[in-house]
Write a protein that holds these residues in place. Structure first.
Motif, PDB file in Angstrom:
ATOM      1  N   LEU A 298       5.761 -64.543  -2.983  1.00  0.00           N
ATOM      2  CA  LEU A 298       6.807 -64.325  -3.976  1.00  0.00           C
ATOM      3  C   LEU A 298       6.631 -62.471  -3.814  1.00  0.00           C
ATOM      4  CD1 LEU A 298       5.833 -66.405  -6.930  1.00  0.00           C
ATOM      5  CD2 LEU A 298       8.062 -66.479  -5.125  1.00  0.00           C
ATOM      6  N   ALA A 299       7.736 -62.011  -3.259  1.00  0.00           N
ATOM      7  CA  ALA A 299       7.792 -60.668  -3.194  1.00  0.00           C
ATOM      8  C   ALA A 299       8.427 -59.969  -4.570  1.00  0.00           C
ATOM      9  CB  ALA A 299       8.560 -59.974  -1.975  1.00  0.00           C
ATOM     10  N   ARG A 300       7.921 -58.751  -4.726  1.00  0.00           N
ATOM     11  CA  ARG A 300       8.498 -58.316  -6.189  1.00  0.00           C
ATOM     12  C   ARG A 300       9.817 -57.999  -5.945  1.00  0.00           C
ATOM     13  NH1 ARG A 300       6.225 -53.163  -9.654  1.00  0.00           N
ATOM     14  NH2 ARG A 300       7.403 -53.444 -11.194  1.00  0.00           N
ATOM     15  N   PHE A 301      10.174 -57.600  -4.537  1.00  0.00           N
ATOM     16  CA  PHE A 301      11.718 -57.152  -4.355  1.00  0.00           C
ATOM     17  C   PHE A 301      11.952 -57.929  -3.041  1.00  0.00           C
ATOM     18  CE2 PHE A 301      10.063 -53.516  -6.471  1.00  0.00           C
ATOM     19  CZ  PHE A 301      11.036 -53.438  -7.599  1.00  0.00           C
ATOM     20  N   ALA A 302      12.914 -59.043  -3.312  1.00  0.00           N
ATOM     21  CA  ALA A 302      13.355 -60.096  -2.138  1.00  0.00           C
ATOM     22  C   ALA A 302      13.641 -59.409  -1.019  1.00  0.00           C
ATOM     23  CB  ALA A 302      14.278 -61.158  -2.623  1.00  0.00           C
ATOM     24  N   ASP A 303      14.581 -58.189  -1.154  1.00  0.00           N
ATOM     25  CA  ASP A 303      15.013 -57.569   0.073  1.00  0.00           C
ATOM     26  C   ASP A 303      14.092 -56.621   0.513  1.00  0.00           C
ATOM     27  OD1 ASP A 303      15.194 -55.814  -2.166  1.00  0.00           O
ATOM     28  OD2 ASP A 303      17.125 -54.983  -1.751  1.00  0.00           O
ATOM     29  N   ASP A 304      12.602 -56.516  -0.028  1.00  0.00           N
ATOM     30  CA  ASP A 304      11.714 -55.513   0.826  1.00  0.00           C
ATOM     31  C   ASP A 304      10.805 -56.475   1.559  1.00  0.00           C
ATOM     32  OD1 ASP A 304       9.851 -53.971   1.391  1.00  0.00           O
ATOM     33  OD2 ASP A 304       9.237 -53.277  -0.505  1.00  0.00           O
ATOM     34  N   GLN A 305      10.960 -57.104   2.768  1.00  0.00           N
ATOM     35  CA  GLN A 305      10.023 -58.036   3.305  1.00  0.00           C
ATOM     36  C   GLN A 305       8.544 -57.266   3.832  1.00  0.00           C
ATOM     37  OE1 GLN A 305      10.744 -60.905   3.160  1.00  0.00           O
ATOM     38  NE2 GLN A 305      12.774 -60.476   2.411  1.00  0.00           N
ATOM     39  N   ASN A 306       8.342 -55.874   3.630  1.00  0.00           N
ATOM     40  CA  ASN A 306       7.215 -55.387   3.708  1.00  0.00           C
ATOM     41  C   ASN A 306       6.484 -55.372   2.516  1.00  0.00           C
ATOM     42  OD1 ASN A 306       7.917 -54.770   6.500  1.00  0.00           O
ATOM     43  ND2 ASN A 306       9.205 -52.937   6.030  1.00  0.00           N
ATOM     44  N   SER A 307       6.806 -55.619   1.540  1.00  0.00           N
ATOM     45  CA  SER A 307       6.260 -55.365   0.141  1.00  0.00           C
ATOM     46  C   SER A 307       4.966 -56.551   0.366  1.00  0.00           C
ATOM     47  CB  SER A 307       7.002 -55.813  -1.147  1.00  0.00           C
ATOM     48  OG  SER A 307       7.683 -56.944  -0.939  1.00  0.00           O
ATOM     49  N   VAL A 308       3.827 -56.251  -0.501  1.00  0.00           N
ATOM     50  CA  VAL A 308       2.830 -57.140  -0.559  1.00  0.00           C
ATOM     51  C   VAL A 308       3.114 -58.362  -1.603  1.00  0.00           C
ATOM     52  CG1 VAL A 308       0.275 -57.357  -1.199  1.00  0.00           C
ATOM     53  CG2 VAL A 308       1.108 -55.605  -0.037  1.00  0.00           C
ATOM     54  N   PRO A 309       2.600 -59.648  -1.244  1.00  0.00           N
ATOM     55  CA  PRO A 309       3.124 -60.356  -2.246  1.00  0.00           C
ATOM     56  C   PRO A 309       2.343 -60.330  -3.612  1.00  0.00           C
ATOM     57  CG  PRO A 309       2.737 -61.366  -0.050  1.00  0.00           C
ATOM     58  CD  PRO A 309       2.201 -60.275  -0.066  1.00  0.00           C
ATOM     59  N   VAL A 310       3.444 -60.840  -4.696  1.00  0.00           N
ATOM     60  CA  VAL A 310       2.805 -60.634  -6.047  1.00  0.00           C
ATOM     61  C   VAL A 310       2.289 -61.846  -6.232  1.00  0.00           C
ATOM     62  CG1 VAL A 310       4.192 -58.753  -6.681  1.00  0.00           C
ATOM     63  CG2 VAL A 310       4.811 -60.850  -7.355  1.00  0.00           C
ATOM     64  N   GLY A 311       2.503 -63.041  -5.774  1.00  0.00           N
ATOM     65  CA  GLY A 311       2.094 -64.275  -6.152  1.00  0.00           C
ATOM     66  C   GLY A 311       2.712 -65.335  -5.200  1.00  0.00           C
ATOM     67  N   VAL A 312       2.481 -66.728  -5.440  1.00  0.00           N
ATOM     68  CA  VAL A 312       3.041 -67.499  -4.517  1.00  0.00           C
ATOM     69  C   VAL A 312       3.772 -68.802  -5.040  1.00  0.00           C
ATOM     70  CG1 VAL A 312       1.247 -67.296  -2.779  1.00  0.00           C
ATOM     71  CG2 VAL A 312       0.801 -68.981  -4.229  1.00  0.00           C
ATOM     72  N   GLU A 313       4.695 -69.525  -4.368  1.00  0.00           N
ATOM     73  CA  GLU A 313       5.517 -70.497  -5.040  1.00  0.00           C
ATOM     74  C   GLU A 313       4.947 -71.832  -4.126  1.00  0.00           C
ATOM     75  OE1 GLU A 313       9.546 -72.171  -6.621  1.00  0.00           O
ATOM     76  OE2 GLU A 313       9.764 -70.526  -5.266  1.00  0.00           O
ATOM     77  N   LEU A 314       4.544 -72.941  -4.731  1.00  0.00           N
ATOM     78  CA  LEU A 314       4.396 -74.090  -4.106  1.00  0.00           C
ATOM     79  C   LEU A 314       5.438 -75.170  -4.625  1.00  0.00           C
ATOM     80  CD1 LEU A 314       0.404 -74.358  -4.646  1.00  0.00           C
ATOM     81  CD2 LEU A 314       1.746 -73.474  -2.655  1.00  0.00           C
ATOM     82  N   VAL A 315       6.141 -75.648  -3.843  1.00  0.00           N
ATOM     83  CA  VAL A 315       7.426 -76.629  -4.112  1.00  0.00           C
ATOM     84  C   VAL A 315       7.201 -77.754  -3.744  1.00  0.00           C
ATOM     85  CG1 VAL A 315      10.062 -77.075  -4.226  1.00  0.00           C
ATOM     86  CG2 VAL A 315       8.930 -74.658  -3.952  1.00  0.00           C
ATOM     87  N   CYS A 316       6.932 -78.914  -4.253  1.00  0.00           N
ATOM     88  CA  CYS A 316       6.860 -80.153  -4.058  1.00  0.00           C
ATOM     89  C   CYS A 316       8.003 -81.181  -3.915  1.00  0.00           C
ATOM     90  CB  CYS A 316       5.895 -81.008  -5.000  1.00  0.00           C
ATOM     91  SG  CYS A 316       6.620 -81.455  -6.624  1.00  0.00           S
TER      92      CYS A 316
END
Length: 549
Positions: free
Chosen positions: A451-469
């Motif tokens: 989970l990026a803070r800004f989806a269009d900034d692929q160089n940003s450090v993730p702020v969290g993760v999403e796990l989808v079952c």
């Protein structure tokens, strides 16, 4: 990519083995005393409905037992009496009066060391359901439980296993949680529930679409063939929803999953109607009035409460039901359970899948409502737990479904409410939230995403993760098609996994890391499929971001 590898075979502990084997016949046997429930073999292929396999219909415990809402000193014990579970009126063959029921809680599966017992009522007005709320128990302990009709020689229920959460300051013991969603009865056998039970999790989180509302063959599997049929009409009345819950609950594989661990549940849309939003129904002919849909939602919410191990605080008031809540697992994890259906604005762009219109970005749009949004942000900031687990329904990360340069999104997910999502992502950063992990279901696929803070900034450090079952059955057998998978991965750089098989996720958490194993079944069109691990990812505490294990 690494091909699936078989899940290692492990022997169940003696305490849990009794529950797993007993649940194979849950609701199918009548007992007359208090022995441990008799073991049966794993299920064999069954008829298109279970009506002919119920056996002795005089048994009131055909829907099994369940527990839920674990705290450090207690939990909820549940059952619902239904000697004739497929009665068309949804009452399960019960009389129009309350019925006394006794319950026992023990340290051992033979109930030689009973630690609590009591008598309650199966309430007629609540579908003869039983919700026993226990407190004052020791933290971090396993217990066995069962019910029987009050009186000498009363019929006994199956045995369930449950546990209290660790003490508030405890973080020394690891947590094994399983999470699942989307169990369309017609699309397959519930073998994934049994495989989930065999994982012996400490707690199960169910993220929505526990039942489906359609009449038989109205929603056909992509394979073109449903393996079994829904009973009754499309669910609209209280009787309809009670009957549908009973048909699902009578499945022995689902009963096994309920009997092995406490559940924490939330709903999505199909517990009421596909893609409803607040009090806005899915567009159809004839289009219901607000009053008609309000009555339908009230019936669905009552049936949901009747059939889930929820506390009395969740009992609905008409068409309103307080389902978002927070549970603590010691100092290790906070479970923030969301409701993204009851309070949402209507879907953007006419709820047309694959669109990219401006309405989805309007700042006032919300999928959760202002009160729940504040509650969540305040809660994740103050939880103090190592992991903040956000259990909710629909895909959170920005997800492009249109191959190539064009962009297209699902307006029924958080992509239809981008400002609401951005406020949460900003809040995670600005409030210094520790290790946010978003759990999602709904889409009938396994996904893992940073989970990026800004989806269009692929160089940003993730702020969290999403796990989808993925789904338990919805979508039929599915498969692991390279072309589809590689296209999604190419168009969504934050995505680490895309898989279209059926199954569930098992996550193991401790103070240092979270490990998520994405479990898949070969097929659900036939019962008894083996399970394997399609992919595994690790998240280090204090360093958000998925690492392939």
């Amino acid at each position: 990519m690494t091909e699936p590898t078989p899940t290692p075979s492990t022997s169940s502990s003696p305490r849990r083995r009794a529950v797993l084997t007993g649940a194979a016949g849950a609701g199918l046997v009548t007992a007359t005393a208090w022995p441990a429930f008799a073991a049966q073999e794993s299920p064999t292929p069954r008829p298109r409905t279970l009506a002919s396999s119920i056996g002795r219909l005089g048994d009131p415990f055909t829907l099994g037992v369940a527990s839920g809402e674990p705290t450090a000193d207690g939990f909820v014990l549940w059952t619902r009496l239904a000697p004739y579970p497929y009665a068309a009126d949804g009452r399960g063959g019960m009389p129009d009066r309350d019925v006394p029921v006794e319950w026992e809680l023990a340290d051992d599966e033979d109930f030689r060391r009973v630690v609590r017992s009591g008598r309650t009522r199966a309430i007629s007005a609540l579908g003869h359901s039983v919700h026993v709320e226990l407190t004052g128990l020791p933290a971090g302990r396993e217990f066995f439980y069962r019910f029987r009709l009050a009186g000498q020689g009363g019929t006994i229920s199956p045995v369930g296993l449950t546990r209290t959460a660790p003490a508030a300051t405890s973080s020394s013991r690891a947590l094994t949680m399983a999470f699942a969603s989307c169990a369309q009865y017609e699309h397959g056998w519930f073998t994934a529930y049994r495989r989930l039970a065999e994982e012996e999790p400490d707690v199960v989180l169910f993220l929505g679409d526990y039942i489906y509302e359609y009449t038989a063959n109205d929603y056909v599997s992509p394979s073109g063939n449903n393996v079994r049929d829904h009973m009754g009409p499309e669910t609209k009345t209280l009787g309809d929803y009670r009957l549908r819950h009973a048909q699902y609950k009578a499945d022995p594989d689902l009963q096994a999953a309920h009997a092995v661990a406490p559940w924490i549940v939330t709903w999505d849309d199909h517990e009421v109607e596909n893609n409803y939003a607040g009090l806005v129904a899915e567009e159809q002919e004839p289009y219901p009035t607000v009053e008609e849909f309000t009555a339908r939602r009230a019936a669905a919410y009552q049936a949901y409460y009747e059939n889930m191990p929820l506390r009395a605080a969740a009992r609905p008031r008409g068409a309103d039901m307080q389902l978002y809540r927070r549970l603590q697992w010691g100092a290790l994890a906070s479970f923030h359970v969301l409701d993204t259906r009851q309070y949402r604005d209507d879907q953007a762009d006419g709820d047309t899948f694959g669109t990219n219109g401006p309405e989805r970005d309007e700042p006032q749009r919300s999928i959760m409502g202002a009160d729940q949004e504040k509650w969540l942000l305040d809660g994740v900031q103050s939880s103090g737990a190592t992991w903040n687990v956000i259990a909710q329904q629909v895909m959170f990360h920005e997800h492009d479904y249109v191959p190539g340069l064009d962009r297209g999104y699902n307006p029924d997910s958080w992509d239809g409410y981008t400002a609401n999502r951005q406020r949460l992502l900003d809040g995670f950063v600005d409030r210094g939230v520790d290790n946010p992990v978003v759990l999602s279901g709904d889409v009938h696929k396994h996904y893992a995403a940073d989970l990026a803070r800004f989806a269009d900034d692929q160089n940003s450090v993730p702020v969290g993760v999403e796990l989808v079952c993925t789904s338990i059955t919805s979508g039929g057998d599915g498969g692991d098609t390279y072309a589809t998978r590689d296209s999604e991965l190419a168009d969504n750089p934050d995505l680490k996994l895309a898989n279209n098989q059926r199954g569930y996720v098992v996550a193991r958490l401790d103070r240092r890391e979270l490990r998520a194993d994405f479990q898949v079944l070969d097929q659900v069109s036939q019962p008894g499929s083996p399970v394997s691990t399609r992919a595994s990812f690790v998240v280090d505490a204090g360093r958000p971001g998925l690492q392939e294990a």
